[in-house]
Design a protein around this motif. Structure first.
Motif, PDB file in Angstrom:
ATOM      1  N   MET A   1     144.932  12.948  -7.074  1.00 24.56           N
ATOM      2  CA  MET A   1     144.072  13.831  -7.892  1.00 24.56           C
ATOM      3  C   MET A   1     142.957  12.987  -8.534  1.00 24.56           C
ATOM      4  SD  MET A   1     145.366  15.964 -11.218  1.00 24.56           S
ATOM      5  CE  MET A   1     146.709  16.792 -10.413  1.00 24.56           C
ATOM      6  N   GLN A   2     141.721  13.418  -8.413  1.00 23.85           N
ATOM      7  CA  GLN A   2     140.606  12.654  -8.978  1.00 23.85           C
ATOM      8  C   GLN A   2     140.431  13.013 -10.455  1.00 23.85           C
ATOM      9  OE1 GLN A   2     138.583  10.046  -9.672  1.00 23.85           O
ATOM     10  NE2 GLN A   2     138.373  10.049  -7.430  1.00 23.85           N
ATOM     11  N   THR A   3     140.430  11.991 -11.329  1.00 17.27           N
ATOM     12  CA  THR A   3     140.317  12.263 -12.767  1.00 17.27           C
ATOM     13  C   THR A   3     139.162  11.496 -13.427  1.00 17.27           C
ATOM     14  OG1 THR A   3     141.879  10.501 -13.242  1.00 17.27           O
ATOM     15  CG2 THR A   3     142.794  12.725 -13.015  1.00 17.27           C
ATOM     16  N   LYS A   4     138.452  10.699 -12.633  1.00 23.77           N
ATOM     17  CA  LYS A   4     137.321   9.931 -13.202  1.00 23.77           C
ATOM     18  C   LYS A   4     136.040  10.739 -13.089  1.00 23.77           C
ATOM     19  CE  LYS A   4     139.815   5.968 -12.964  1.00 23.77           C
ATOM     20  NZ  LYS A   4     140.495   5.455 -14.147  1.00 23.77           N
ATOM     21  N   MET A   5     135.034  10.342 -13.844  1.00 22.00           N
ATOM     22  CA  MET A   5     133.755  11.046 -13.698  1.00 22.00           C
ATOM     23  C   MET A   5     133.019  10.511 -12.453  1.00 22.00           C
ATOM     24  SD  MET A   5     131.323   9.373 -16.580  1.00 22.00           S
ATOM     25  CE  MET A   5     130.974   7.619 -16.535  1.00 22.00           C
ATOM     26  N   MET A   6     132.099  11.330 -11.955  1.00 22.99           N
ATOM     27  CA  MET A   6     131.382  10.940 -10.730  1.00 22.99           C
ATOM     28  C   MET A   6     129.907  10.738 -11.055  1.00 22.99           C
ATOM     29  SD  MET A   6     131.139  13.214  -7.261  1.00 22.99           S
ATOM     30  CE  MET A   6     129.704  13.197  -6.190  1.00 22.99           C
ATOM     31  N   ILE A   7     129.455   9.486 -10.951  1.00 20.67           N
ATOM     32  CA  ILE A   7     128.028   9.192 -11.146  1.00 20.67           C
ATOM     33  C   ILE A   7     127.566   8.289 -10.014  1.00 20.67           C
ATOM     34  CG2 ILE A   7     126.281   8.122 -12.638  1.00 20.67           C
ATOM     35  CD1 ILE A   7     127.856   8.901 -15.061  1.00 20.67           C
ATOM     36  N   ASP A   8     126.461   8.659  -9.400  1.00 19.70           N
ATOM     37  CA  ASP A   8     125.844   7.859  -8.341  1.00 19.70           C
ATOM     38  C   ASP A   8     126.823   7.548  -7.202  1.00 19.70           C
ATOM     39  OD1 ASP A   8     123.597   6.705  -7.258  1.00 19.70           O
ATOM     40  OD2 ASP A   8     123.991   4.730  -8.136  1.00 19.70           O
ATOM     41  N   GLY A   9     127.626   8.522  -6.861  1.00 19.72           N
ATOM     42  CA  GLY A   9     128.541   8.364  -5.727  1.00 19.72           C
ATOM     43  C   GLY A   9     129.786   7.554  -6.022  1.00 19.72           C
ATOM     44  N   THR A  10     129.997   7.229  -7.301  1.00 23.97           N
ATOM     45  CA  THR A  10     131.159   6.405  -7.663  1.00 23.97           C
ATOM     46  C   THR A  10     131.980   7.137  -8.724  1.00 23.97           C
ATOM     47  OG1 THR A  10     129.827   4.455  -7.267  1.00 23.97           O
ATOM     48  CG2 THR A  10     131.807   4.138  -8.588  1.00 23.97           C
ATOM     49  N   PHE A  11     133.290   7.022  -8.602  1.00 21.99           N
ATOM     50  CA  PHE A  11     134.172   7.592  -9.630  1.00 21.99           C
ATOM     51  C   PHE A  11     134.576   6.473 -10.574  1.00 21.99           C
ATOM     52  CE2 PHE A  11     134.263  10.686  -6.295  1.00 21.99           C
ATOM     53  CZ  PHE A  11     134.299  11.888  -6.984  1.00 21.99           C
ATOM     54  N   SER A  12     134.350   6.691 -11.872  1.00 23.89           N
ATOM     55  CA  SER A  12     134.628   5.597 -12.808  1.00 23.89           C
ATOM     56  C   SER A  12     135.053   6.147 -14.159  1.00 23.89           C
ATOM     57  CB  SER A  12     133.372   4.738 -12.984  1.00 23.89           C
ATOM     58  OG  SER A  12     132.369   5.528 -13.588  1.00 23.89           O
ATOM     59  N   ASP A  13     135.556   5.236 -14.996  1.00 19.61           N
ATOM     60  CA  ASP A  13     135.839   5.581 -16.391  1.00 19.61           C
ATOM     61  C   ASP A  13     134.514   5.795 -17.111  1.00 19.61           C
ATOM     62  OD1 ASP A  13     138.607   5.360 -16.171  1.00 19.61           O
ATOM     63  OD2 ASP A  13     138.504   3.173 -16.382  1.00 19.61           O
ATOM     64  N   THR A  14     134.591   6.420 -18.263  1.00 28.67           N
ATOM     65  CA  THR A  14     133.372   6.647 -19.035  1.00 28.67           C
ATOM     66  C   THR A  14     133.024   5.384 -19.818  1.00 28.67           C
ATOM     67  OG1 THR A  14     134.623   7.449 -20.926  1.00 28.67           O
ATOM     68  CG2 THR A  14     133.971   9.068 -19.287  1.00 28.67           C
ATOM     69  N   ALA A  15     131.831   5.360 -20.407  1.00 28.62           N
ATOM     70  CA  ALA A  15     131.409   4.174 -21.160  1.00 28.62           C
ATOM     71  C   ALA A  15     132.404   3.873 -22.281  1.00 28.62           C
ATOM     72  CB  ALA A  15     130.010   4.394 -21.715  1.00 28.62           C
ATOM     73  N   SER A  16     132.928   4.896 -22.907  1.00 22.30           N
ATOM     74  CA  SER A  16     133.847   4.664 -24.029  1.00 22.30           C
ATOM     75  C   SER A  16     135.291   4.500 -23.570  1.00 22.30           C
ATOM     76  CB  SER A  16     133.788   5.857 -24.986  1.00 22.30           C
ATOM     77  OG  SER A  16     134.414   6.969 -24.361  1.00 22.30           O
ATOM     78  N   GLY A  17     135.568   4.843 -22.342  1.00 28.31           N
ATOM     79  CA  GLY A  17     136.951   4.781 -21.841  1.00 28.31           C
ATOM     80  C   GLY A  17     137.805   5.954 -22.301  1.00 28.31           C
ATOM     81  N   ALA A  18     137.199   6.904 -23.011  1.00 28.40           N
ATOM     82  CA  ALA A  18     137.977   8.029 -23.555  1.00 28.40           C
ATOM     83  C   ALA A  18     138.454   8.965 -22.440  1.00 28.40           C
ATOM     84  CB  ALA A  18     137.123   8.804 -24.549  1.00 28.40           C
ATOM     85  N   VAL A  19     139.580   9.623 -22.702  1.00 23.92           N
ATOM     86  CA  VAL A  19     140.103  10.627 -21.762  1.00 23.92           C
ATOM     87  C   VAL A  19     140.531  11.861 -22.560  1.00 23.92           C
ATOM     88  CG1 VAL A  19     140.936   8.978 -20.037  1.00 23.92           C
ATOM     89  CG2 VAL A  19     142.465   9.706 -21.877  1.00 23.92           C
ATOM     90  N   PHE A  20     140.709  12.983 -21.854  1.00 23.47           N
ATOM     91  CA  PHE A  20     141.293  14.171 -22.486  1.00 23.47           C
ATOM     92  C   PHE A  20     142.327  14.780 -21.551  1.00 23.47           C
ATOM     93  CE2 PHE A  20     139.108  17.607 -20.156  1.00 23.47           C
ATOM     94  CZ  PHE A  20     138.024  16.928 -19.609  1.00 23.47           C
TER      95      PHE A  20
END
Ligand code: SIN
Length: 475
Positions: A1-20
């Motif tokens: 299951m994909q749970t990271k954000m998608m920016i510029d073709g890459t799935f990554s953690d957010t700048a703050s590392g926060a999750v919900f």
């Protein structure tokens, strides 16, 4: 299951590392922890979209079309998996979720076909002093804000035409249902979509997300599906930068049954118009107007069918109505039934919340409802069908139009001329005449009055994501 954000073709953690946490509304259990984007992530996503869009706009429409078509194929190939995700995070019955996947995927196929047919015009000015050439370039970077009731289709109905027309997008999926959108993001990349064209940044802080997004210079358009209340706020924010907007907002659909209607067909249509996707649709029939001669039979037959609907977890066999999205939704339904019965309505079936875990409500039919009751003027968004008797055409048209939320209307009669003339008098963007379902990628979806601005789907949908440029010239 994909749970990271998608920016510029890459799935990554957010700048703050926060999750919900994302919950299964049928159990209240946490099913995933998803990256919670903040303003820095939105700025980053818009910057990447801006760069990618310039190359995409210059990509031949045929190439854009092929990628969209491959996305349709991939969604169809992964239909069961996508439906499982939708049911897990939204709660709707698996059969509805499968229907949604096919509906959602179809926007890619439809817009793959539209991508190569964006038309311009050429004409001679009346004074014959020039030629007038009109063409439709893409807008640029589009921000999309989508709701939880259709975790796939409300994204693809915007995304597919936006990409087909040569735009890049930054999406804020709903915090209740981000998982489906992220999986669609993966499928788009698998289909060959260049990096940066689709960016998906989930968040729990919608206000700062939107405030940041609309302030970015490359953003030229805001497309939103949700309530009229939130739509008004977004329109004010968009006004500061004179962004183009498409707004798919609330509905309060009348469902009119004339004495001469085919009763079985009307009840069947009513069940579809009310109950698809656990009755959490903005196209849902919200006010049932039954002519005096058929009102009693219609109410009884509808109550019988509603009473037969199995309520439960969307994954269980035979379930026709899943949980509501959250506890607030159940509370609002309980309050609406209370105020309607307080004004004299009788409960023909249902009427109450069902004990948890999960957020369930009984399919409910209310008879003899007072048109002045709160329920007649509220978007119910749940399995309650209030029936209002009426006597003549003018009276029912006046009641049907007694709303600002002119999204959908339904008319049942065997007299086609009457049906068409009443349909034309209803102030709603979409009418089902002896049909309980209006939604189709090939038809223009949208409302009149405060139900929205612009249209999605059909041949019109793609032009919402285009500019119009005119070139004056001669040769
Ligand atoms: C909605 O409820 O927002 C959309 C319903 C549909 O597309 O059928």
């Amino acid at each position: 299951m994909q749970t990271k954000m998608m920016i510029d073709g890459t799935f990554s953690d957010t700048a703050s590392g926060a999750v919900f946490e994302v919950e299964d509304p049928a159990t209240g259990e946490t099913i995933a922890e998803v990256a919670a984007g903040g303003p820095e992530d939105v700025v980053h996503a818009v910057a990447k979209a801006h760069v990618a869009q310039q190359r995409w706009a210059a990509t031949p429409p045929r190439d854009r079309s092929e990628i969209l078509r491959r996305t349709w194929e991939l969604m169809v190939a992964h239909a069961d998996e996508l439906a499982g995700l939708i049911t897990a995070e939204n709660g709707k019955p698996l059969s509805d979720a499968k229907g949604e996947v096919s509906y959602a995927a179809e926007f890619f196929r439809w817009n793959a076909e539209e991508a190569v047919r964006i038309r311009g015009q050429i004409g001679t000015a009346p004074a014959a002093d020039k030629r007038i050439i009109v063409h439709h370039p893409p807008i640029g970077v589009v921000v999309m804000i989508t709701p939880w009731n259709f975790p796939a289709a409300m994204i693809t109905r915007k995304l597919a035409p936006a990409l087909a027309a040569g735009n890049a997008v930054v999406i804020k999926p709903p915090k209740q249902t981000p998982l489906t959108s992220l999986r669609i993001g993966e499928l788009l990349l698998e289909a060959g979509l260049p990096d940066g064209l689709v960016n998906i940044v989930p968040t729990t802080d919608s206000s700062s997300w939107v405030e940041t997004a609309v302030a970015q210079t490359p953003v030229r358009m805001l497309s939103f599906t949700g309530s009229t209340e939130v739509g008004r706020i977004l329109l004010r924010q968009a006004a500061d930068r004179v962004l183009k907007t498409v707004m798919e907002l609330g509905g309060n659909a009348p469902f009119i049954v004339f004495d001469d209607a085919d009763l079985d067909a009307a009840v069947e249509g009513a069940m579809t118009a009310k109950m698809r996707h656990s009755a959490e649709t903005c196209t849902a029939a919200n006010r049932f107007y039954a002519q005096r001669g058929i009102a009693e039979d219609f109410t009884a037959a509808l109550a019988e069918r509603m009473g037969q609907v199995t309520v439960g977890r969307g994954t269980e066999e035979g379930v026709g109505c899943g949980p509501m999205i959250d506890a607030d939704a159940v509370e609002s339904l309980t309050r609406l039934v209370g105020s309607a019965t307080g004004d004299g309505a009788r409960i023909a079936v249902g009427g109450k919340a069902i004990d948890g875990p999960g957020h369930f409500f009984e399919p409910t039919v209310l008879g003899d409802v007072d048109h002045a009751s709160e329920i007649a003027h509220t978007e119910i968004f749940g399995p309650i069908a209030p029936v209002y008797p009426f006597d003549d055409v003018d009276a029912v048209v006046a009641m049907a139009n007694d709303t600002e939320l002119g999204l959908t209307g339904y008319v049942y009669t065997r007299d086609l001329a009457k049906g068409l003339s009443v349909s034309e008098r209803i102030q709603a963007g979409m009418i089902g005449l002896n049909k309980g379902l209006v939604s189709d990628p090939a038809s223009p979806f949208g409302g009149m009055k405060q139900s929205g601005l612009g249209r999605e789907g059909s041949t019109e949908g793609i032009y919402e994501f285009c500019e119009t440029q005119y070139i004056a010239t001669d040769w």
